[in-house]
Motif scaffolding. Structure first.
Motif, PDB file in Angstrom:
ATOM      1  N   HIS A 120      10.422  45.691  69.488  1.00 47.52           N
ATOM      2  CA  HIS A 120      11.301  45.278  70.574  1.00 47.52           C
ATOM      3  C   HIS A 120      12.535  46.152  70.714  1.00 47.52           C
ATOM      4  CE1 HIS A 120       8.979  41.867  71.697  1.00 47.52           C
ATOM      5  NE2 HIS A 120       9.138  41.227  70.544  1.00 47.52           N
ATOM      6  N   GLU A 121      12.812  47.014  69.778  1.00 50.08           N
ATOM      7  CA  GLU A 121      14.053  47.802  69.868  1.00 50.08           C
ATOM      8  C   GLU A 121      14.045  48.732  71.071  1.00 50.08           C
ATOM      9  OE1 GLU A 121      17.605  48.953  69.760  1.00 50.08           O
ATOM     10  OE2 GLU A 121      16.950  47.433  68.329  1.00 50.08           O
ATOM     11  N   ILE A 122      12.887  49.275  71.405  1.00 49.11           N
ATOM     12  CA  ILE A 122      12.772  50.093  72.613  1.00 49.11           C
ATOM     13  C   ILE A 122      12.229  49.207  73.722  1.00 49.11           C
ATOM     14  CG2 ILE A 122      11.578  52.013  73.710  1.00 49.11           C
ATOM     15  CD1 ILE A 122      11.703  53.490  71.065  1.00 49.11           C
ATOM     16  N   GLU A 123      13.060  48.955  74.726  1.00 49.47           N
ATOM     17  CA  GLU A 123      12.656  48.071  75.819  1.00 49.47           C
ATOM     18  C   GLU A 123      11.843  48.800  76.876  1.00 49.47           C
ATOM     19  OE1 GLU A 123      16.011  46.012  77.413  1.00 49.47           O
ATOM     20  OE2 GLU A 123      16.177  44.699  75.659  1.00 49.47           O
ATOM     21  N   THR A 220      14.012  59.405  78.851  1.00 48.01           N
ATOM     22  CA  THR A 220      15.010  58.349  78.954  1.00 48.01           C
ATOM     23  C   THR A 220      14.512  57.126  78.197  1.00 48.01           C
ATOM     24  OG1 THR A 220      15.591  59.169  81.168  1.00 48.01           O
ATOM     25  CG2 THR A 220      16.396  56.976  80.551  1.00 48.01           C
ATOM     26  N   VAL A 221      15.385  56.527  77.394  1.00 45.64           N
ATOM     27  CA  VAL A 221      15.007  55.368  76.590  1.00 45.64           C
ATOM     28  C   VAL A 221      16.046  54.269  76.771  1.00 45.64           C
ATOM     29  CG1 VAL A 221      14.549  54.493  74.265  1.00 45.64           C
ATOM     30  CG2 VAL A 221      13.872  56.831  74.873  1.00 45.64           C
ATOM     31  N   ARG A 222      15.568  53.072  77.034  1.00 43.20           N
ATOM     32  CA  ARG A 222      16.443  51.898  77.090  1.00 43.20           C
ATOM     33  C   ARG A 222      16.254  51.104  75.804  1.00 43.20           C
ATOM     34  NH1 ARG A 222      19.721  49.269  80.392  1.00 43.20           N
ATOM     35  NH2 ARG A 222      19.888  46.987  80.301  1.00 43.20           N
ATOM     36  N   TRP A 223      17.337  50.968  75.047  1.00 39.33           N
ATOM     37  CA  TRP A 223      17.315  50.302  73.758  1.00 39.33           C
ATOM     38  C   TRP A 223      17.722  48.849  73.888  1.00 39.33           C
ATOM     39  CZ3 TRP A 223      15.554  53.636  70.076  1.00 39.33           C
ATOM     40  CH2 TRP A 223      15.671  55.005  70.353  1.00 39.33           C
ATOM     41  N   GLN A 224      17.307  48.042  72.946  1.00 37.85           N
ATOM     42  CA  GLN A 224      17.783  46.665  72.898  1.00 37.85           C
ATOM     43  C   GLN A 224      19.239  46.614  72.460  1.00 37.85           C
ATOM     44  OE1 GLN A 224      16.542  43.831  69.711  1.00 37.85           O
ATOM     45  NE2 GLN A 224      15.599  42.695  71.382  1.00 37.85           N
ATOM     46  N   SER A 225      19.620  47.507  71.563  1.00 42.09           N
ATOM     47  CA  SER A 225      20.948  47.485  70.959  1.00 42.09           C
ATOM     48  C   SER A 225      21.856  48.549  71.563  1.00 42.09           C
ATOM     49  CB  SER A 225      20.833  47.715  69.442  1.00 42.09           C
ATOM     50  OG  SER A 225      22.096  47.924  68.875  1.00 42.09           O
ATOM     51  N   ALA A 226      23.018  48.112  72.044  1.00 43.65           N
ATOM     52  CA  ALA A 226      23.995  49.071  72.554  1.00 43.65           C
ATOM     53  C   ALA A 226      24.534  49.965  71.446  1.00 43.65           C
ATOM     54  CB  ALA A 226      25.145  48.326  73.234  1.00 43.65           C
ATOM     55  N   SER A 227      24.522  49.483  70.204  1.00 44.88           N
ATOM     56  CA  SER A 227      25.035  50.300  69.105  1.00 44.88           C
ATOM     57  C   SER A 227      24.146  51.507  68.862  1.00 44.88           C
ATOM     58  CB  SER A 227      25.177  49.472  67.827  1.00 44.88           C
ATOM     59  OG  SER A 227      23.923  49.019  67.365  1.00 44.88           O
ATOM     60  N   VAL A 228      22.844  51.376  69.084  1.00 49.54           N
ATOM     61  CA  VAL A 228      21.938  52.522  68.949  1.00 49.54           C
ATOM     62  C   VAL A 228      22.290  53.575  69.996  1.00 49.54           C
ATOM     63  CG1 VAL A 228      19.553  53.301  69.159  1.00 49.54           C
ATOM     64  CG2 VAL A 228      20.054  51.185  67.935  1.00 49.54           C
ATOM     65  N   ALA A 267      16.413  52.966  63.490  1.00 51.11           N
ATOM     66  CA  ALA A 267      15.931  52.200  62.345  1.00 51.11           C
ATOM     67  C   ALA A 267      17.035  51.965  61.329  1.00 51.11           C
ATOM     68  CB  ALA A 267      14.757  52.916  61.690  1.00 51.11           C
ATOM     69  N   SER A 268      17.946  52.927  61.201  1.00 50.55           N
ATOM     70  CA  SER A 268      19.026  52.777  60.232  1.00 50.55           C
ATOM     71  C   SER A 268      20.067  51.757  60.681  1.00 50.55           C
ATOM     72  CB  SER A 268      19.706  54.128  59.984  1.00 50.55           C
ATOM     73  OG  SER A 268      20.508  54.521  61.090  1.00 50.55           O
ATOM     74  N   LEU A 269      20.094  51.453  61.980  1.00 54.42           N
ATOM     75  CA  LEU A 269      21.114  50.564  62.528  1.00 54.42           C
ATOM     76  C   LEU A 269      20.614  49.149  62.796  1.00 54.42           C
ATOM     77  CD1 LEU A 269      22.712  53.003  65.124  1.00 54.42           C
ATOM     78  CD2 LEU A 269      23.719  52.266  62.961  1.00 54.42           C
ATOM     79  N   THR A 270      19.316  48.953  62.787  1.00 54.30           N
ATOM     80  CA  THR A 270      18.765  47.656  63.154  1.00 54.30           C
ATOM     81  C   THR A 270      17.784  47.173  62.102  1.00 54.30           C
ATOM     82  OG1 THR A 270      16.859  48.575  64.344  1.00 54.30           O
ATOM     83  CG2 THR A 270      18.896  48.315  65.597  1.00 54.30           C
ATOM     84  N   SER A 271      17.489  45.898  62.136  1.00 55.46           N
ATOM     85  CA  SER A 271      16.504  45.315  61.226  1.00 55.46           C
ATOM     86  C   SER A 271      15.457  44.537  62.008  1.00 55.46           C
ATOM     87  CB  SER A 271      17.182  44.395  60.205  1.00 55.46           C
ATOM     88  OG  SER A 271      17.897  43.365  60.865  1.00 55.46           O
ATOM     89  N   GLN A 272      15.263  44.894  63.259  1.00 55.27           N
ATOM     90  CA  GLN A 272      14.318  44.204  64.112  1.00 55.27           C
ATOM     91  C   GLN A 272      12.895  44.418  63.621  1.00 55.27           C
ATOM     92  OE1 GLN A 272      14.812  42.408  67.286  1.00 55.27           O
ATOM     93  NE2 GLN A 272      12.744  41.862  66.669  1.00 55.27           N
TER      94      GLN A 272
END
Length: 276
Positions: A120-123, A220-228, A267-272
């Motif tokens: 889910h991290e990559i929407e 172009t990639v839309r992420w779930q997390s703005a921090s990424v 991957a280093s920033l999320t635990s999804q």
């Protein structure tokens, strides 16, 4: 004839759930056995068409799913990670054709275990403005190297995605999606025979090669997390469309390799977890 095989797991015969494809899952050991059977069917098809050299890249998750002793003895195996080119590690312009075995549809599609690289991290993803997932990005990268993708196996939704991207690619549906974690399964012996026959037919006669291209593309990639997205802006050449969408322009396969760096940052920033 030299043949390259990238083998994922979600699109493998008989598999429908995270428990089938994730290490530690209750059916993972059976899943990796089925993965070997699908790729071995593709290897047999390639050999029937006259392949003299076959390289298989374990392209799923930890990339240690295929047991070497379960792989057809005519094939060499790239196993483990990190890999600079990830799902396409080892692919060069020296290969005459590439096969995608066990692939799945992109994020948001109604296919079995659908996602784009990171659960889910990559929407969503776009290549030159066109919606893309693992199938399209692999195809475009191989084409840039001058290597045709000639066959793909997976569920019916993955096959339709490949056909929409390139109708000349032979597709083998090994299951028919009812939902993201449910499918009607093709009998395994029938599926393996279909894979073998489709690969043999796709490689005989030898497929035409696309012209290797140095043209630039935009990913172009839309992420779930703005921090990424915010962290990726520290990489030269990466720009933002909005707080969760990043893009970069470059030549394939260099852009594919850079995308691998993006995923390692994410991957280093999320635990999804991959599927939920």
């Amino acid at each position: 004839m030299r043949i390259y095989i990238s083998v994922d797991m979600e699109g493998v015969t008989g598999l429908v759930d995270a428990e089938d494809v994730q290490p530690g899952g209750r059916d993972y050991e059976r899943g990796r056995s089925m993965m070997a059977e699908d790729v071995n069917a593709a290897v047999r098809g390639a050999l029937a068409a006259g392949a003299a050299d076959i390289l298989v890249n374990d392209a799923h998750g930890p990339m240690r799913n295929l047991l070497p002793e379960a792989l057809h003895p005519a094939a060499r195996l790239v196993r483990g990670k990190p890999k600079q080119m990830g799902m396409l590690e080892g692919l060069t312009g020296e290969y005459d054709a590439a096969l995608c075995v066990g692939y799945h549809s992109r994020a948001g599609a109604p296919g079995v275990l659908s996602h784009s690289f990171m659960g889910h991290e990559i929407e969503d993803m776009w290549l030159d403005g066109r919606p893309v997932g693992e199938i399209g990005l692999a195809h475009a990268t191989a084409a840039a190297l001058g290597v045709p993708v000639v066959a793909l196996t997976g569920d019916d939704v993955a096959c339709a995605e490949m056909t929409a991207w390139d109708a000349s690619v032979a597709t083998v549906p090994v299951k028919y999606a009812h939902d993201r974690f449910a499918a009607e399964l093709r009998p395994q012996e029938e599926a393996w025979k279909a894979i073998e026959e489709a690969v043999a037919a796709a490689l005989d006669p030898a497929p035409p090669r696309p012209s290797a291209s140095g043209a630039e593309a935009t990913l172009t990639v839309r992420w779930q997390s703005a921090s990424v997205a915010a962290t990726l802006l520290g990489i030269p050449g990466v720009t933002a469309d909005d707080s969760r969408t990043t893009r970069a322009t470059g030549r394939l396969p260099d852009l594919y390799r850079q995308f691998g760096v993006w995923m390692r940052v994410a991957a280093s920033l999320t635990s999804q977890p991959p599927y939920c």
